[in-house]
Design a protein around this motif. Structure first.
Motif, PDB file in Angstrom:
ATOM      1  N   GLY A 172      -3.217   0.306  18.352  1.00  0.00           N
ATOM      2  CA  GLY A 172      -4.605  -0.055  18.094  1.00  0.00           C
ATOM      3  C   GLY A 172      -4.852  -0.495  16.661  1.00  0.00           C
ATOM      4  O   GLY A 172      -4.003  -0.346  15.779  1.00  0.00           O
ATOM      5  N   PRO A 173      -6.043  -1.032  16.419  1.00  0.00           N
ATOM      6  CA  PRO A 173      -6.364  -1.617  15.117  1.00  0.00           C
ATOM      7  C   PRO A 173      -6.496  -0.604  13.978  1.00  0.00           C
ATOM      8  O   PRO A 173      -6.472  -0.975  12.818  1.00  0.00           O
ATOM      9  N   ARG A 174      -6.613   0.686  14.292  1.00  0.00           N
ATOM     10  CA  ARG A 174      -6.726   1.690  13.224  1.00  0.00           C
ATOM     11  C   ARG A 174      -5.361   2.082  12.667  1.00  0.00           C
ATOM     12  O   ARG A 174      -5.279   2.774  11.671  1.00  0.00           O
ATOM     13  N   HIS A 175      -4.298   1.625  13.319  1.00  0.00           N
ATOM     14  CA  HIS A 175      -2.933   1.893  12.852  1.00  0.00           C
ATOM     15  C   HIS A 175      -2.711   1.165  11.523  1.00  0.00           C
ATOM     16  O   HIS A 175      -2.979  -0.013  11.402  1.00  0.00           O
ATOM     17  N   ARG A 176      -2.239   1.900  10.512  1.00  0.00           N
ATOM     18  CA  ARG A 176      -2.047   1.308   9.183  1.00  0.00           C
ATOM     19  C   ARG A 176      -0.618   0.802   9.023  1.00  0.00           C
ATOM     20  O   ARG A 176       0.328   1.456   9.455  1.00  0.00           O
ATOM     21  N   GLN A 177      -0.472  -0.359   8.387  1.00  0.00           N
ATOM     22  CA  GLN A 177       0.830  -0.975   8.180  1.00  0.00           C
ATOM     23  C   GLN A 177       0.915  -1.539   6.768  1.00  0.00           C
ATOM     24  O   GLN A 177      -0.068  -2.031   6.236  1.00  0.00           O
ATOM     25  N   VAL A 178       2.122  -1.460   6.198  1.00  0.00           N
ATOM     26  CA  VAL A 178       2.379  -2.058   4.886  1.00  0.00           C
ATOM     27  C   VAL A 178       3.622  -2.921   5.000  1.00  0.00           C
ATOM     28  O   VAL A 178       4.661  -2.464   5.473  1.00  0.00           O
ATOM     29  N   PHE A 179       3.508  -4.172   4.580  1.00  0.00           N
ATOM     30  CA  PHE A 179       4.643  -5.080   4.510  1.00  0.00           C
ATOM     31  C   PHE A 179       4.939  -5.292   3.032  1.00  0.00           C
ATOM     32  O   PHE A 179       4.054  -5.642   2.254  1.00  0.00           O
ATOM     33  N   VAL A 180       6.189  -5.040   2.630  1.00  0.00           N
ATOM     34  CA  VAL A 180       6.595  -5.181   1.232  1.00  0.00           C
ATOM     35  C   VAL A 180       7.740  -6.179   1.146  1.00  0.00           C
ATOM     36  O   VAL A 180       8.709  -6.089   1.895  1.00  0.00           O
ATOM     37  N   ALA A 181       7.626  -7.117   0.211  1.00  0.00           N
ATOM     38  CA  ALA A 181       8.669  -8.118  -0.030  1.00  0.00           C
ATOM     39  C   ALA A 181       8.719  -8.404  -1.527  1.00  0.00           C
ATOM     40  O   ALA A 181       7.779  -8.088  -2.257  1.00  0.00           O
ATOM     41  N   THR A 182       9.795  -8.981  -1.978  1.00  0.00           N
ATOM     42  CA  THR A 182       9.897  -9.318  -3.399  1.00  0.00           C
ATOM     43  C   THR A 182       9.057 -10.542  -3.741  1.00  0.00           C
ATOM     44  O   THR A 182       8.688 -10.727  -4.889  1.00  0.00           O
ATOM     45  N   SER A 183       8.727 -11.356  -2.775  1.00  0.00           N
ATOM     46  CA  SER A 183       8.038 -12.617  -3.009  1.00  0.00           C
ATOM     47  C   SER A 183       6.602 -12.585  -2.483  1.00  0.00           C
ATOM     48  O   SER A 183       6.369 -12.195  -1.334  1.00  0.00           O
ATOM     49  N   SER A 184       5.663 -13.036  -3.303  1.00  0.00           N
ATOM     50  CA  SER A 184       4.272 -13.132  -2.839  1.00  0.00           C
ATOM     51  C   SER A 184       4.148 -14.220  -1.772  1.00  0.00           C
ATOM     52  O   SER A 184       3.302 -14.137  -0.882  1.00  0.00           O
ATOM     53  N   ARG A 185       5.003 -15.214  -1.841  1.00  0.00           N
ATOM     54  CA  ARG A 185       5.003 -16.285  -0.844  1.00  0.00           C
ATOM     55  C   ARG A 185       5.395 -15.747   0.534  1.00  0.00           C
ATOM     56  O   ARG A 185       4.793 -16.100   1.550  1.00  0.00           O
ATOM     57  N   LEU A 186       6.398 -14.867   0.573  1.00  0.00           N
ATOM     58  CA  LEU A 186       6.801 -14.264   1.842  1.00  0.00           C
ATOM     59  C   LEU A 186       5.702 -13.345   2.369  1.00  0.00           C
ATOM     60  O   LEU A 186       5.421 -13.326   3.568  1.00  0.00           O
ATOM     61  N   CYS A 187       5.069 -12.590   1.489  1.00  0.00           N
ATOM     62  CA  CYS A 187       3.941 -11.740   1.909  1.00  0.00           C
ATOM     63  C   CYS A 187       2.839 -12.581   2.547  1.00  0.00           C
ATOM     64  O   CYS A 187       2.302 -12.222   3.595  1.00  0.00           O
ATOM     65  N   VAL A 219       0.855 -12.605  11.249  1.00  0.00           N
ATOM     66  CA  VAL A 219       0.365 -11.449  12.009  1.00  0.00           C
ATOM     67  C   VAL A 219      -1.116 -11.159  11.787  1.00  0.00           C
ATOM     68  O   VAL A 219      -1.698 -10.383  12.523  1.00  0.00           O
ATOM     69  N   GLY A 220      -1.703 -11.770  10.786  1.00  0.00           N
ATOM     70  CA  GLY A 220      -3.108 -11.523  10.485  1.00  0.00           C
ATOM     71  C   GLY A 220      -3.264 -10.349   9.538  1.00  0.00           C
ATOM     72  O   GLY A 220      -2.500  -9.394   9.581  1.00  0.00           O
ATOM     73  N   GLY A 221      -4.228 -10.437   8.677  1.00  0.00           N
ATOM     74  CA  GLY A 221      -4.464  -9.374   7.698  1.00  0.00           C
ATOM     75  C   GLY A 221      -5.620  -8.491   8.112  1.00  0.00           C
ATOM     76  O   GLY A 221      -6.157  -8.592   9.209  1.00  0.00           O
ATOM     77  N   GLY A 222      -6.007  -7.624   7.201  1.00  0.00           N
ATOM     78  CA  GLY A 222      -7.149  -6.743   7.429  1.00  0.00           C
ATOM     79  C   GLY A 222      -6.839  -5.620   8.397  1.00  0.00           C
ATOM     80  O   GLY A 222      -5.731  -5.491   8.905  1.00  0.00           O
ATOM     81  N   GLY A 223      -7.845  -4.786   8.629  1.00  0.00           N
ATOM     82  CA  GLY A 223      -7.717  -3.722   9.608  1.00  0.00           C
ATOM     83  C   GLY A 223      -6.571  -2.765   9.359  1.00  0.00           C
ATOM     84  O   GLY A 223      -5.837  -2.421  10.274  1.00  0.00           O
ATOM     85  N   GLY A 224      -6.376  -2.334   8.126  1.00  0.00           N
ATOM     86  CA  GLY A 224      -5.320  -1.380   7.830  1.00  0.00           C
ATOM     87  C   GLY A 224      -3.968  -2.003   7.549  1.00  0.00           C
ATOM     88  O   GLY A 224      -2.974  -1.301   7.424  1.00  0.00           O
ATOM     89  N   ARG A 225      -3.913  -3.306   7.450  1.00  0.00           N
ATOM     90  CA  ARG A 225      -2.657  -3.985   7.113  1.00  0.00           C
ATOM     91  C   ARG A 225      -2.687  -4.391   5.646  1.00  0.00           C
ATOM     92  O   ARG A 225      -3.654  -4.966   5.178  1.00  0.00           O
ATOM     93  N   ARG A 226      -1.591  -4.103   4.954  1.00  0.00           N
ATOM     94  CA  ARG A 226      -1.454  -4.503   3.548  1.00  0.00           C
ATOM     95  C   ARG A 226      -0.174  -5.289   3.388  1.00  0.00           C
ATOM     96  O   ARG A 226       0.832  -4.983   4.019  1.00  0.00           O
ATOM     97  N   PHE A 227      -0.203  -6.254   2.503  1.00  0.00           N
ATOM     98  CA  PHE A 227       0.937  -7.116   2.221  1.00  0.00           C
ATOM     99  C   PHE A 227       1.122  -7.117   0.713  1.00  0.00           C
ATOM    100  O   PHE A 227       0.299  -7.675  -0.011  1.00  0.00           O
ATOM    101  N   LEU A 228       2.177  -6.450   0.245  1.00  0.00           N
ATOM    102  CA  LEU A 228       2.390  -6.260  -1.183  1.00  0.00           C
ATOM    103  C   LEU A 228       3.746  -6.765  -1.620  1.00  0.00           C
ATOM    104  O   LEU A 228       4.727  -6.651  -0.879  1.00  0.00           O
ATOM    105  N   THR A 229       3.791  -7.257  -2.843  1.00  0.00           N
ATOM    106  CA  THR A 229       5.099  -7.527  -3.436  1.00  0.00           C
ATOM    107  C   THR A 229       5.641  -6.193  -3.931  1.00  0.00           C
ATOM    108  O   THR A 229       4.894  -5.223  -4.102  1.00  0.00           O
TER     109      THR A 229
END
Length: 139
Positions: free
Chosen positions: A85-100, A107-117
């Motif tokens: 469900g949408p309340r599930h929190r996720q973090v994607f980490v990569a060395t490149s801001s372009r890959l993030c 996959v779409g942002g928001g709703g507990g999803r974070r994309f960080l270098t």
């Protein structure tokens, strides 16, 4: 190189790196020229096995460039969101801001999803630990 299978993996004879082969119909060629065109996340059998893993905890995928790591992670994030469900929190980490940005777009942002270098994650952890938010160490 051509393949009859839509999810076939073959070797690029010039770069010796795996590449994906997508079947595209003639009437879809114009769409390929569009800047917002993205291939579907078609998974090979070994990628499906990774995405459908049942172990709990984080998923770490190692491999050289072009092996489908990003596709596996994006598909895993989508699968987890669909199952939990949408309340599930996720973090994607990569060395490149372009890959993030690329994965966020997939996959779409928001709703507990974070994309960080990695540098952003380091700074956030440093601040949370009471530090001054020092910068990522330069090599």
């Amino acid at each position: 190189l051509r393949s009859a299978a839509a999810d076939a993996v073959t070797l690029d004879p010039l770069a010796h790196a795996p590449m994906r082969v997508y079947a595209v119909q003639h009437d879809q060629l114009r769409r390929l020229l569009s800047p917002d065109w993205k291939p579907l996340l078609a998974l090979a059998a070994d990628q499906r096995e990774i995405v459908n893993h049942t172990a709990s905890g984080a998923l770490l995928i190692l491999g050289r460039s072009g092996t489908g790591k990003t596709v596996c992670i994006a598909a895993s994030m989508q699968r987890d969101r669909a199952q939990l469900g949408p309340r599930h929190r996720q973090v994607f980490v990569a060395t490149s801001s372009r890959l993030c940005a690329y994965v966020k777009d997939l996959v779409g942002g928001g709703g507990g999803r974070r994309f960080l270098t990695l540098a952003q994650l380091y700074t956030e952890v440093e601040r949370a630990a009471g530090g001054q938010g020092r910068r990522w160490p330069q090599e």
